[in-house]
Scaffold this motif. Structure first.
Motif, PDB file in Angstrom:
ATOM      1  N   LEU A  12     -37.513  68.964  66.399  1.00  0.00           N
ATOM      2  CA  LEU A  12     -37.601  67.826  65.496  1.00  0.00           C
ATOM      3  C   LEU A  12     -38.397  68.217  64.266  1.00  0.00           C
ATOM      4  O   LEU A  12     -39.194  69.154  64.293  1.00  0.00           O
ATOM      5  CB  LEU A  12     -38.283  66.643  66.188  1.00  0.00           C
ATOM      6  CG  LEU A  12     -37.559  65.976  67.355  1.00  0.00           C
ATOM      7  CD1 LEU A  12     -38.432  64.872  67.931  1.00  0.00           C
ATOM      8  CD2 LEU A  12     -36.208  65.413  66.921  1.00  0.00           C
ATOM      9  N   GLN A  13     -38.224  67.481  63.179  1.00  0.00           N
ATOM     10  CA  GLN A  13     -39.002  67.762  61.976  1.00  0.00           C
ATOM     11  C   GLN A  13     -40.474  67.396  62.137  1.00  0.00           C
ATOM     12  O   GLN A  13     -41.325  67.876  61.378  1.00  0.00           O
ATOM     13  CB  GLN A  13     -38.402  67.020  60.778  1.00  0.00           C
ATOM     14  CG  GLN A  13     -37.084  67.618  60.303  1.00  0.00           C
ATOM     15  CD  GLN A  13     -36.576  66.961  59.042  1.00  0.00           C
ATOM     16  OE1 GLN A  13     -37.307  66.290  58.320  1.00  0.00           O
ATOM     17  NE2 GLN A  13     -35.294  67.129  58.767  1.00  0.00           N
ATOM     18  N   ALA A  14     -40.786  66.552  63.109  1.00  0.00           N
ATOM     19  CA  ALA A  14     -42.180  66.167  63.365  1.00  0.00           C
ATOM     20  C   ALA A  14     -42.358  65.953  64.864  1.00  0.00           C
ATOM     21  O   ALA A  14     -41.428  65.563  65.560  1.00  0.00           O
ATOM     22  CB  ALA A  14     -42.542  64.896  62.606  1.00  0.00           C
ATOM     23  N   GLU A  15     -43.565  66.212  65.344  1.00  0.00           N
ATOM     24  CA  GLU A  15     -43.894  65.998  66.761  1.00  0.00           C
ATOM     25  C   GLU A  15     -44.079  64.505  67.007  1.00  0.00           C
ATOM     26  O   GLU A  15     -44.816  63.834  66.274  1.00  0.00           O
ATOM     27  CB  GLU A  15     -45.179  66.735  67.099  1.00  0.00           C
ATOM     28  CG  GLU A  15     -45.483  66.796  68.574  1.00  0.00           C
ATOM     29  CD  GLU A  15     -44.865  68.005  69.257  1.00  0.00           C
ATOM     30  OE1 GLU A  15     -44.458  67.853  70.420  1.00  0.00           O
ATOM     31  OE2 GLU A  15     -44.789  69.077  68.637  1.00  0.00           O
ATOM     32  N   LEU A  16     -43.433  63.973  68.035  1.00  0.00           N
ATOM     33  CA  LEU A  16     -43.552  62.554  68.363  1.00  0.00           C
ATOM     34  C   LEU A  16     -44.367  62.383  69.642  1.00  0.00           C
ATOM     35  O   LEU A  16     -44.070  63.019  70.659  1.00  0.00           O
ATOM     36  CB  LEU A  16     -42.172  61.917  68.552  1.00  0.00           C
ATOM     37  CG  LEU A  16     -41.279  61.815  67.316  1.00  0.00           C
ATOM     38  CD1 LEU A  16     -39.967  61.115  67.663  1.00  0.00           C
ATOM     39  CD2 LEU A  16     -41.985  61.083  66.176  1.00  0.00           C
ATOM     40  N   PRO A  17     -45.380  61.507  69.628  1.00  0.00           N
ATOM     41  CA  PRO A  17     -46.132  61.226  70.851  1.00  0.00           C
ATOM     42  C   PRO A  17     -45.298  60.400  71.818  1.00  0.00           C
ATOM     43  O   PRO A  17     -44.412  59.647  71.410  1.00  0.00           O
ATOM     44  CB  PRO A  17     -47.334  60.432  70.343  1.00  0.00           C
ATOM     45  CG  PRO A  17     -46.851  59.767  69.093  1.00  0.00           C
ATOM     46  CD  PRO A  17     -45.869  60.726  68.470  1.00  0.00           C
ATOM     47  N   GLN A  18     -45.595  60.532  73.092  1.00  0.00           N
ATOM     48  CA  GLN A  18     -44.897  59.747  74.099  1.00  0.00           C
ATOM     49  C   GLN A  18     -45.271  58.266  73.985  1.00  0.00           C
ATOM     50  O   GLN A  18     -46.426  57.934  73.663  1.00  0.00           O
ATOM     51  CB  GLN A  18     -45.241  60.247  75.501  1.00  0.00           C
ATOM     52  CG  GLN A  18     -44.615  61.583  75.853  1.00  0.00           C
ATOM     53  CD  GLN A  18     -43.098  61.492  75.980  1.00  0.00           C
ATOM     54  OE1 GLN A  18     -42.551  60.457  76.373  1.00  0.00           O
ATOM     55  NE2 GLN A  18     -42.421  62.572  75.634  1.00  0.00           N
ATOM     56  N   PRO A  19     -44.327  57.369  74.234  1.00  0.00           N
ATOM     57  CA  PRO A  19     -44.667  55.939  74.222  1.00  0.00           C
ATOM     58  C   PRO A  19     -45.684  55.601  75.306  1.00  0.00           C
ATOM     59  O   PRO A  19     -45.738  56.250  76.348  1.00  0.00           O
ATOM     60  CB  PRO A  19     -43.322  55.246  74.514  1.00  0.00           C
ATOM     61  CG  PRO A  19     -42.273  56.274  74.276  1.00  0.00           C
ATOM     62  CD  PRO A  19     -42.907  57.605  74.539  1.00  0.00           C
ATOM     63  N   LYS A  20     -46.479  54.570  75.072  1.00  0.00           N
ATOM     64  CA  LYS A  20     -47.417  54.109  76.091  1.00  0.00           C
ATOM     65  C   LYS A  20     -46.674  53.425  77.232  1.00  0.00           C
ATOM     66  O   LYS A  20     -47.129  53.427  78.374  1.00  0.00           O
ATOM     67  CB  LYS A  20     -48.434  53.147  75.465  1.00  0.00           C
ATOM     68  CG  LYS A  20     -49.394  53.820  74.492  1.00  0.00           C
ATOM     69  CD  LYS A  20     -50.411  52.830  73.953  1.00  0.00           C
ATOM     70  CE  LYS A  20     -51.409  53.516  73.020  1.00  0.00           C
ATOM     71  NZ  LYS A  20     -52.400  52.559  72.464  1.00  0.00           N
ATOM     72  N   ARG A  21     -45.528  52.823  76.907  1.00  0.00           N
ATOM     73  CA  ARG A  21     -44.702  52.146  77.909  1.00  0.00           C
ATOM     74  C   ARG A  21     -43.311  51.968  77.320  1.00  0.00           C
ATOM     75  O   ARG A  21     -43.135  52.043  76.092  1.00  0.00           O
ATOM     76  CB  ARG A  21     -45.300  50.788  78.271  1.00  0.00           C
ATOM     77  CG  ARG A  21     -45.419  49.841  77.073  1.00  0.00           C
ATOM     78  CD  ARG A  21     -46.028  48.508  77.444  1.00  0.00           C
ATOM     79  NE  ARG A  21     -46.209  47.655  76.280  1.00  0.00           N
ATOM     80  CZ  ARG A  21     -45.261  46.892  75.738  1.00  0.00           C
ATOM     81  NH1 ARG A  21     -44.031  46.874  76.275  1.00  0.00           N
ATOM     82  NH2 ARG A  21     -45.506  46.148  74.672  1.00  0.00           N
ATOM     83  N   PRO A  22     -42.300  51.738  78.154  1.00  0.00           N
ATOM     84  CA  PRO A  22     -40.983  51.421  77.596  1.00  0.00           C
ATOM     85  C   PRO A  22     -41.062  50.157  76.736  1.00  0.00           C
ATOM     86  O   PRO A  22     -41.700  49.174  77.128  1.00  0.00           O
ATOM     87  CB  PRO A  22     -40.122  51.184  78.840  1.00  0.00           C
ATOM     88  CG  PRO A  22     -40.811  51.907  79.936  1.00  0.00           C
ATOM     89  CD  PRO A  22     -42.279  51.807  79.625  1.00  0.00           C
ATOM     90  N   ASP A  23     -40.445  50.205  75.571  1.00  0.00           N
ATOM     91  CA  ASP A  23     -40.517  49.063  74.648  1.00  0.00           C
ATOM     92  C   ASP A  23     -39.195  48.954  73.876  1.00  0.00           C
ATOM     93  O   ASP A  23     -39.110  49.354  72.712  1.00  0.00           O
ATOM     94  CB  ASP A  23     -41.698  49.238  73.692  1.00  0.00           C
ATOM     95  CG  ASP A  23     -42.017  47.967  72.908  1.00  0.00           C
ATOM     96  OD1 ASP A  23     -41.162  47.053  72.901  1.00  0.00           O
ATOM     97  OD2 ASP A  23     -43.101  47.893  72.304  1.00  0.00           O
ATOM     98  N   PRO A  24     -38.166  48.416  74.533  1.00  0.00           N
ATOM     99  CA  PRO A  24     -36.862  48.349  73.863  1.00  0.00           C
ATOM    100  C   PRO A  24     -36.845  47.457  72.632  1.00  0.00           C
ATOM    101  O   PRO A  24     -36.007  47.650  71.746  1.00  0.00           O
ATOM    102  CB  PRO A  24     -35.929  47.820  74.958  1.00  0.00           C
ATOM    103  CG  PRO A  24     -36.816  47.160  75.951  1.00  0.00           C
ATOM    104  CD  PRO A  24     -38.114  47.901  75.907  1.00  0.00           C
ATOM    105  N   ASN A  25     -37.757  46.499  72.534  1.00  0.00           N
ATOM    106  CA  ASN A  25     -37.797  45.674  71.323  1.00  0.00           C
ATOM    107  C   ASN A  25     -38.362  46.469  70.142  1.00  0.00           C
ATOM    108  O   ASN A  25     -37.954  46.269  68.989  1.00  0.00           O
ATOM    109  CB  ASN A  25     -38.607  44.406  71.566  1.00  0.00           C
ATOM    110  CG  ASN A  25     -37.846  43.404  72.428  1.00  0.00           C
ATOM    111  OD1 ASN A  25     -36.615  43.442  72.502  1.00  0.00           O
ATOM    112  ND2 ASN A  25     -38.571  42.524  73.103  1.00  0.00           N
TER     113      ASN A  25
END
Length: 304
Positions: A8-21
């Motif tokens: 990826l062009q930037a590192e993405l942190p993992q979500p704290k929890r699933p958040d489909p909204n």
């Protein structure tokens, strides 16, 4: 032609929890009027349709370089959406599907993102309206196309700021922070291109909206490393002529860390593409995946 790099062009942190909204909000930055599908589509077809490339090489090289970057922006936003969309529900193997393990998913904003797409991203906006060719402007007139691109980048900045204001999860906020910095580069680049053609100092309108990126924590590391001053060519040898516009004689916008602009050979270092865990109760990649895992393992060993 294009070359793909598995980063990826930037590192993405993992979500704290699933958040489909939250993922639904990010969809606006993918398939909305000012989303990455629009910037990609506009610059891609403008570069394909560009007249007198050899005579207008600096402008062609500028549009082509930014187009190549937009491919990675589509990938970045899509990855963020998929990371946030991984639930809620019970993803464990052999889950009893008769017990409605994904009952909560019927109540999310974009239920189709689960029901049709298994939590993946799609070229649509936050209301599930499909992105389409009507969002592309390629007139053949260089001034009109560049002016449209400038407007598109300013509109994209507005939408990124609004989406950012709705998010608390670090994944979506990181997507916004990175794209706000890189979008500022593109708006600045198109403004400089228009100035060289017309003499109009349209860069004095920037930033639009008029809020400094110093106000956004997720932008800071990209500003400190000088990303706001860098135009990447995404090519080992081509498109060097963009330096005639994104010139070392020009400087960063007021409000951003000072320094001269630079064209960078190749591409940014980027970050690892996160592993999206299987959601077996949702049949992604399958309900009982052991057999296909075994097949893939054999193929991997054969390829080494």
């Amino acid at each position: 032609m294009f070359m793909r790099i598995d980063r990826l062009q930037a590192e993405l942190p993992q979500p704290k929890r699933p958040d489909p909204n939250a993922a639904a909000a990010l969809q606006e930055l993918l398939g909305g009027k000012y989303g990455e599908m629009s910037t990609l589509g506009n610059y891609m077809f403008q570069s394909f349709n560009f007249r007198d490339k050899s005579k207008l090489r600096p402008f062609y090289s500028l549009v082509s370089s930014i187009f190549a970057e937009e491919l990675g922006h589509v990938e970045l936003v899509s990855t963020g959406i998929a990371m946030l969309n991984n639930g809620p529900g019970d993803p464990t193997p052999d889950v009893d599907i008769s017990k409605a393990p994904f009952e909560d998913m019927k109540d999310i904003r974009l239920a189709g993102s689960f029901l049709s797409n298994g939590g993946g991203a799609m070229p649509m906006n936050a209301n599930a309206a499909s992105w389409n060719m009507d969002m592309i402007t390629t007139t053949g007139n260089i001034v009109i196309d560049l002016l449209h691109n400038f407007h598109l980048e300013c509109g994209a900045r507005l939408h990124k700021l609004r989406v950012y204001e709705t998010l608390k999860d670090p994944t979506g906020r990181e997507v916004c922070g990175y794209l706000l910095v890189r979008g500022s580069v593109h708006a600045h680049a198109y403004a400089l291109a228009l100035k060289t053609l017309t003499g109009v100092e349209i860069e004095k309108m920037l930033p639009t909206p008029n809020i400094d990126l110093s106000r956004i924590p997720e932008c800071q590391k990209y500003l400190q490393e000088g990303s706001h001053r860098r135009l990447y060519r995404f090519s080992p040898d081509d498109y060097k002529e963009a330096a005639g516009i994104w010139s070392n004689d020009e400087v960063a916008l007021p409000g951003d860390p000072p320094g001269n602009l630079e064209v960078v050979d190749g591409l940014p270092e980027g970050g690892k593409i996160p592993e999206l865990d299987g959601n077996y109760g949702a049949f992604a990649p399958n309900y009982a995946p052991e057999e296909i895992f075994e097949v893939a393992s054999k193929l991997y060993k054969k390829s080494r």
